[in-house]
Design a protein around this motif. Structure first.
Motif, mmCIF file in Angstrom:
data_model
loop_
_atom_site.group_PDB
_atom_site.id
_atom_site.type_symbol
_atom_site.label_atom_id
_atom_site.label_comp_id
_atom_site.label_asym_id
_atom_site.label_seq_id
_atom_site.Cartn_x
_atom_site.Cartn_y
_atom_site.Cartn_z
ATOM 1 N N ARG A 123 56.265 36.183 79.849
ATOM 2 C CA ARG A 123 56.563 34.985 80.637
ATOM 3 C C ARG A 123 55.272 34.328 81.138
ATOM 4 O O ARG A 123 55.155 33.102 81.171
ATOM 5 N N ALA A 124 54.304 35.145 81.510
ATOM 6 C CA ALA A 124 53.030 34.611 82.015
ATOM 7 C C ALA A 124 52.282 33.820 80.944
ATOM 8 O O ALA A 124 51.547 32.877 81.265
ATOM 9 N N ASP A 125 52.444 34.188 79.667
ATOM 10 C CA ASP A 125 51.806 33.435 78.588
ATOM 11 C C ASP A 125 52.365 32.015 78.517
ATOM 12 O O ASP A 125 51.620 31.034 78.394
ATOM 13 N N TYR A 126 53.694 31.912 78.599
ATOM 14 C CA TYR A 126 54.328 30.592 78.574
ATOM 15 C C TYR A 126 53.958 29.783 79.821
ATOM 16 O O TYR A 126 53.774 28.561 79.745
ATOM 17 N N ALA A 127 53.844 30.462 80.963
ATOM 18 C CA ALA A 127 53.460 29.770 82.201
ATOM 19 C C ALA A 127 52.049 29.214 82.086
ATOM 20 O O ALA A 127 51.771 28.088 82.523
ATOM 21 N N GLU A 128 51.165 29.997 81.516
ATOM 22 C CA GLU A 128 49.786 29.544 81.336
ATOM 23 C C GLU A 128 49.730 28.331 80.414
ATOM 24 O O GLU A 128 48.964 27.385 80.650
ATOM 25 N N ALA A 129 50.563 28.347 79.380
ATOM 26 C CA ALA A 129 50.611 27.207 78.459
ATOM 27 C C ALA A 129 51.110 25.962 79.173
ATOM 28 O O ALA A 129 50.570 24.854 78.968
ATOM 29 N N ALA A 130 52.137 26.110 80.002
ATOM 30 C CA ALA A 130 52.665 24.963 80.743
ATOM 31 C C ALA A 130 51.601 24.384 81.665
ATOM 32 O O ALA A 130 51.446 23.158 81.761
ATOM 33 N N ALA A 131 50.878 25.259 82.353
ATOM 34 C CA ALA A 131 49.813 24.795 83.246
ATOM 35 C C ALA A 131 48.727 24.074 82.456
ATOM 36 O O ALA A 131 48.204 23.040 82.904
ATOM 37 N N GLU A 132 48.409 24.589 81.301
ATOM 38 C CA GLU A 132 47.376 23.977 80.462
ATOM 39 C C GLU A 132 47.782 22.567 80.038
ATOM 40 O O GLU A 132 46.976 21.633 80.078
ATOM 41 N N VAL A 133 49.042 22.402 79.665
ATOM 42 C CA VAL A 133 49.539 21.082 79.265
ATOM 43 C C VAL A 133 49.466 20.107 80.434
ATOM 44 O O VAL A 133 49.046 18.948 80.275
ATOM 45 N N ASP A 143 52.283 35.988 69.185
ATOM 46 C CA ASP A 143 51.553 36.265 67.952
ATOM 47 C C ASP A 143 52.221 37.374 67.146
ATOM 48 O O ASP A 143 52.053 37.456 65.933
ATOM 49 N N THR A 144 52.933 38.249 67.841
ATOM 50 C CA THR A 144 53.637 39.340 67.177
ATOM 51 C C THR A 144 55.086 39.365 67.647
ATOM 52 O O THR A 144 55.440 38.724 68.631
ATOM 53 N N GLY A 145 55.889 40.115 66.946
ATOM 54 C CA GLY A 145 57.293 40.223 67.317
ATOM 55 C C GLY A 145 57.871 41.536 66.851
ATOM 56 O O GLY A 145 57.143 42.429 66.385
ATOM 57 N N PHE A 146 59.181 41.674 66.963
ATOM 58 C CA PHE A 146 59.813 42.930 66.590
ATOM 59 C C PHE A 146 61.244 42.698 66.150
ATOM 60 O O PHE A 146 61.874 41.691 66.490
ATOM 61 N N THR A 147 61.751 43.661 65.404
ATOM 62 C CA THR A 147 63.182 43.744 65.136
ATOM 63 C C THR A 147 63.788 44.604 66.234
ATOM 64 O O THR A 147 63.074 45.286 66.973
ATOM 65 N N GLN A 148 65.097 44.587 66.346
ATOM 66 C CA GLN A 148 65.732 45.416 67.359
ATOM 67 C C GLN A 148 65.535 46.907 67.076
ATOM 68 O O GLN A 148 65.435 47.711 68.014
ATOM 69 N N ALA A 149 65.459 47.279 65.820
ATOM 70 C CA ALA A 149 65.188 48.673 65.481
ATOM 71 C C ALA A 149 63.795 49.073 65.962
ATOM 72 O O ALA A 149 63.591 50.194 66.457
ATOM 73 N N GLU A 150 62.836 48.169 65.824
ATOM 74 C CA GLU A 150 61.480 48.456 66.298
ATOM 75 C C GLU A 150 61.439 48.527 67.817
ATOM 76 O O GLU A 150 60.709 49.344 68.394
ATOM 77 N N LEU A 151 62.238 47.699 68.475
ATOM 78 C CA LEU A 151 62.320 47.767 69.930
ATOM 79 C C LEU A 151 62.916 49.105 70.356
ATOM 80 O O LEU A 151 62.410 49.743 71.297
ATOM 81 N N ALA A 152 63.964 49.544 69.690
ATOM 82 C CA ALA A 152 64.582 50.831 70.019
ATOM 83 C C ALA A 152 63.570 51.963 69.859
ATOM 84 O O ALA A 152 63.503 52.874 70.702
ATOM 85 N N ALA A 153 62.775 51.912 68.790
ATOM 86 C CA ALA A 153 61.765 52.944 68.566
ATOM 87 C C ALA A 153 60.722 52.930 69.680
ATOM 88 O O ALA A 153 60.260 53.991 70.131
ATOM 89 N N ALA A 154 60.349 51.725 70.143
ATOM 90 C CA ALA A 154 59.377 51.616 71.225
ATOM 91 C C ALA A 154 59.946 52.162 72.527
ATOM 92 O O ALA A 154 59.250 52.855 73.285
ATOM 93 N N LEU A 155 61.207 51.866 72.800
ATOM 94 C CA LEU A 155 61.847 52.384 74.008
ATOM 95 C C LEU A 155 61.880 53.912 73.983
ATOM 96 O O LEU A 155 61.667 54.572 75.006
ATOM 97 N N LEU A 163 50.984 28.943 70.594
ATOM 98 C CA LEU A 163 50.857 29.402 71.973
ATOM 99 C C LEU A 163 49.487 30.004 72.235
ATOM 100 O O LEU A 163 48.827 29.657 73.230
ATOM 101 N N SER A 164 49.023 30.873 71.374
ATOM 102 C CA SER A 164 47.718 31.493 71.593
ATOM 103 C C SER A 164 46.592 30.469 71.485
ATOM 104 O O SER A 164 45.593 30.538 72.210
ATOM 105 N N GLN A 165 46.756 29.482 70.610
ATOM 106 C CA GLN A 165 45.756 28.419 70.498
ATOM 107 C C GLN A 165 45.691 27.614 71.790
ATOM 108 O O GLN A 165 44.605 27.245 72.259
ATOM 109 N N LEU A 166 46.848 27.352 72.391
ATOM 110 C CA LEU A 166 46.914 26.540 73.599
ATOM 111 C C LEU A 166 46.293 27.257 74.791
ATOM 112 O O LEU A 166 45.588 26.638 75.594
#
Length: 282
Positions: A171-181, A195-207, A261-264
């Protein structure tokens, strides 16, 4: 003068924090339904003004002197179009020079039920004649913490997104982008995602890895997942919307690899595992 609606909310507060790193408190206006809820912001020297989406006649006076406005989408799904229309009209009447709006990733073509109100708001902004920026936010990583505790407790993560990848950011990444705009006075459309993401199976493995307890992912038909959410205590209509969002994520609705987002914000987005781990400890 920079103004942020929904300043008492999680995103709004983070945007204000990001603005405070760059401008004086007296240049920031926190717009909230209940000013008493952000007394701490007033104590910092930020202007706090009453701002109720459902009281259109009160909005324009609260925007006096504001040049750049962040319109954070309302949380009342089904009522957001008239609410946003009232804010846009008030901003135009108050001669606000720029409106930045928190929309949805690929809102103009997203198949999600949630996209309809965002698309309508984007169209109202275009018709208003006011310069604007569309911050088409993907999912917050924190969204997935809501069901993480139950998934760990039961060893089971439910969903309908199959092998779909959600490109998430904190959430803080999106907030920083909004402030930048706001600070740079940018206009245009920004497709914002992690920049990265996950499938739900990958999320389950992380949990499972983070908690030290077994967690597996079970994919359900959309209707069954909606029923499971309702059984867990969510109102039926809201459960249906969440299940729709998950199923559409399985079709790629939450995937984006543009890196906008990361560029912004001038840095990589926060790794999703880091956000999940911190959230589970908190």
């Amino acid at each position: 003068m920079f103004a942020v609606t929904g300043a008492s909310g999680q995103l709004g507060r983070l945007v204000i924090d990001a603005l405070l790193d760059r401008v004086a408190p007296t240049e920031i206006v926190a717009l909230v339904r209940s000013p008493d809820s952000v007394s701490d912001l007033a104590a910092k020297g930020i202007q706090v003004r009453a701002f109720d989406y459902d009281a259109p006649e009160t909005l324009a006076p609260s925007l006096a002197g504001v040049t750049r406005l962040l319109l954070i989408s309302g949380n009342a799904v089904g009522s957001r179009v008239p609410q946003h229309d009232a804010v846009i009209a008030a901003a135009k009447a108050a001669s606000v020079a720029l409106i930045a709006y928190t929309s949805l990733l690929n809102a103009d073509r997203s198949p999600m039920l949630l996209a309809a109100e965002h698309k309508a708001t984007e169209e109202m902004l275009a018709a208003s004649g006011v310069d604007h920026a569309l911050l088409r936010n993907g999912w917050y990583t924190e969204n997935y913490l809501m069901g993480a505790g139950a998934a760990i407790a039961h060893g089971l993560l439910l969903g309908s997104s199959g092998d779909g990848i959600a490109s998430v950011a904190a959430r803080a990444d999106y907030a920083e982008a909004a402030a930048e705009v706001l600070l740079r006075g940018l206009t245009g459309t920004f497709e914002l995602a992690g920049d990265t993401g996950f499938t739900q199976a990958e999320l389950a493995a992380a949990l499972a890895e983070i908690s030290g307890k077994p967690v597996v992912y079970q994919n359900l038909p959309q209707a069954d997942y909606a029923a499971a959410l309702e059984q867990a205590g969510l109102p039926g209509p809201f459960a249906a919307v969440l299940a729709d969002s998950d199923a559409r994520a399985g079709e790629g609705a939450l995937f984006d690899d543009s890196g906008t987002l990361s560029q912004l914000i001038g840095r990589s987005t926060t790794p999703w595992r880091e956000t999940i781990a911190k959230g589970l400890v908190a």
